[in-house]
Write a protein that holds these residues in place. Structure first.
Motif, PDB file in Angstrom:
ATOM      1  N   MET A  66      39.060  61.467  61.274  1.00  0.00           N
ATOM      2  CA  MET A  66      37.811  61.258  62.277  1.00  0.00           C
ATOM      3  C   MET A  66      38.051  60.919  63.776  1.00  0.00           C
ATOM      4  O   MET A  66      37.155  60.753  64.637  1.00  0.00           O
ATOM      5  N   SER A  67      39.389  60.397  64.153  1.00  0.00           N
ATOM      6  CA  SER A  67      39.868  60.354  65.552  1.00  0.00           C
ATOM      7  C   SER A  67      41.267  60.499  65.598  1.00  0.00           C
ATOM      8  O   SER A  67      42.048  60.219  64.463  1.00  0.00           O
TER       9      SER A  67
ATOM     10  N   SER B 139      44.274  55.701  59.266  1.00  0.00           N
ATOM     11  CA  SER B 139      42.776  55.540  59.339  1.00  0.00           C
ATOM     12  C   SER B 139      42.504  53.947  58.902  1.00  0.00           C
ATOM     13  O   SER B 139      41.421  53.719  58.333  1.00  0.00           O
TER      14      SER B 139
ATOM     15  N   SER C  44      35.738  55.409  68.968  1.00  0.00           N
ATOM     16  CA  SER C  44      35.517  55.862  67.564  1.00  0.00           C
ATOM     17  C   SER C  44      35.240  54.476  66.845  1.00  0.00           C
ATOM     18  O   SER C  44      34.716  54.960  65.569  1.00  0.00           O
TER      19      SER C  44
ATOM     20  N   TRP D  16      31.949  55.170  64.428  1.00  0.00           N
ATOM     21  CA  TRP D  16      32.056  55.546  62.971  1.00  0.00           C
ATOM     22  C   TRP D  16      32.670  54.425  62.337  1.00  0.00           C
ATOM     23  O   TRP D  16      32.273  54.207  61.189  1.00  0.00           O
ATOM     24  N   TYR D  17      33.924  53.974  62.574  1.00  0.00           N
ATOM     25  CA  TYR D  17      34.589  53.232  61.856  1.00  0.00           C
ATOM     26  C   TYR D  17      34.003  51.700  61.695  1.00  0.00           C
ATOM     27  O   TYR D  17      34.274  51.242  60.535  1.00  0.00           O
TER      28      TYR D  17
ATOM     29  N   HIS E 143      34.523  66.084  66.447  1.00  0.00           N
ATOM     30  CA  HIS E 143      33.708  64.798  66.478  1.00  0.00           C
ATOM     31  C   HIS E 143      33.633  64.397  67.921  1.00  0.00           C
ATOM     32  O   HIS E 143      34.297  64.851  68.764  1.00  0.00           O
TER      33      HIS E 143
ATOM     34  N   SER F 179      27.625  58.153  66.983  1.00  0.00           N
ATOM     35  CA  SER F 179      28.785  59.103  66.212  1.00  0.00           C
ATOM     36  C   SER F 179      28.141  60.217  65.850  1.00  0.00           C
ATOM     37  O   SER F 179      27.173  60.414  65.068  1.00  0.00           O
TER      38      SER F 179
ATOM     39  N   ASN G 202      29.823  63.604  63.683  1.00  0.00           N
ATOM     40  CA  ASN G 202      31.143  63.944  63.088  1.00  0.00           C
ATOM     41  C   ASN G 202      30.875  64.663  61.489  1.00  0.00           C
ATOM     42  O   ASN G 202      29.650  65.019  61.422  1.00  0.00           O
TER      43      ASN G 202
ATOM     44  N   PRO H  93      32.156  63.783  57.887  1.00  0.00           N
ATOM     45  CA  PRO H  93      33.075  63.047  57.236  1.00  0.00           C
ATOM     46  C   PRO H  93      33.080  63.805  55.868  1.00  0.00           C
ATOM     47  O   PRO H  93      33.951  63.239  54.993  1.00  0.00           O
TER      48      PRO H  93
END
Length: 289
Positions: A5-6, A14, A24, A27-28, A86, A103, A105, A107
């Motif tokens: 995702m990045s 990750s 990012s 999202w995280y 993303h 965000s 993206n 996933p």
């Protein structure tokens, strides 16, 4: 599930829930935005190479050869190269102790392609799920060391195909809603983060279902059953279309991360992730009368 995702987070395996110090974080772990400055933006993508899968039957492999389907034999799926984009935006205002993140993206996704003449054709020939997730969040700093966030998740299913030799199903332009929450505890050396993404149920209504070439092979299966009178109609069902509905539930997940700045040049990070894959136990298709 697509984990890339990045670029930076991917380079760290990750393990980013307890770090979350760039855009990012949207999202995280959005709560991590509380420990950044001003506005940040990130746009990128991941090139994902999906290798082909080899299938080899063994003595316990079931067979539908008696029904006219191909006998069990070794086969391989096609390899794929996919691009998954993303985009992230975060903003933090220290004076108000409030922030926001966005965000965008993908996933989750799927694409498999098996030969139409393989022994697996009755189960799967081509499957594809293309979707995008949009997740805005609001962040609040409870103290100098603790921040929390909450947000909504909008999942847009652009296209879904679930094909086998019996039927070809296609649906598109469906969506669903969910939510997300996170927390971050951070000191100069240690940070701990937890992020939760809820389930998102996407109802696929009005999907087009077309009879596949294997429909004609069902004659042997129906012979001697109460459905035997349908046998003469089977050849006419090849290529015939109807509508149907089903649903896909994207799984909820919990990510727990710990990061420790051992030295000014060494950051150690660990993530433990749980994904509720039970939501993918089955996909039920309801046919229109």
């Amino acid at each position: 599930q697509i984990g890339e995702m990045s670029t930076r987070a991917t380079g760290m395996g990750s393990a980013f829930t307890g770090v979350a110090d760039d855009a990012s974080a949207a999202w995280y772990n959005p709560a991590g935005v509380a420990f950044t400055d001003g506005a940040q933006i990130m746009v990128g993508g991941a090139g994902i190479i999906v290798p082909g899968v080899d299938y080899t039957p063994n003595a316990s492999t079931g067979s539908l050869a008696a029904l006219g389907f191909p006998a069990p034999a070794a086969t391989s799926s096609k390899s794929k190269t996919l691009f998954v984009p993303h985009a992230y935006f975060t903003y933090w205002d220290e004076n108000s102790r409030l922030g926001a993140s966005l965000s965008i993206n993908s996933p989750f996704g799927l694409e498999t392609d098996w030969p139409a003449t393989s022994s697996l054709a009755a189960s799967n020939t081509f499957a594809q799920i293309q979707m995008a997730m949009i997740n805005p969040s609001v962040i609040f700093k409870l103290s100098d060391n603790i921040a929390v966030s909450g947000g909504v998740e909008y999942a847009y299913l652009n296209k879904v195909r679930l094909n086998n030799s019996i039927q070809l199903l296609e649906g598109k332009n469906n969506d669903g809603w969910g939510g997300t929450a996170s927390i971050m505890f951070k000191t100069d050396a240690l940070s701990v983060g937890v992020t939760y993404h809820s389930q998102v149920k996407i109802d696929i209504n009005g999907g087009v279902i077309q009879g596949g070439p294997g429909v004609a092979n069902l004659a042997r299966l129906l012979a001697g059953t109460p459905l035997a009178p349908l046998i003469p109609a089977l050849p006419g069902l090849v290529g015939a279309s109807t509508t149907g509905s089903t649903s896909i539930t994207l799984p909820d997940q919990i990510n727990v991360g710990v990061a420790w700045n051992a030295t000014p040049d060494l950051l150690l990070s660990l993530d433990v992730d749980w994904v509720n894959w039970k939501t993918f136990n089955e996909i039920r298709i309801i046919y229109a009368p």
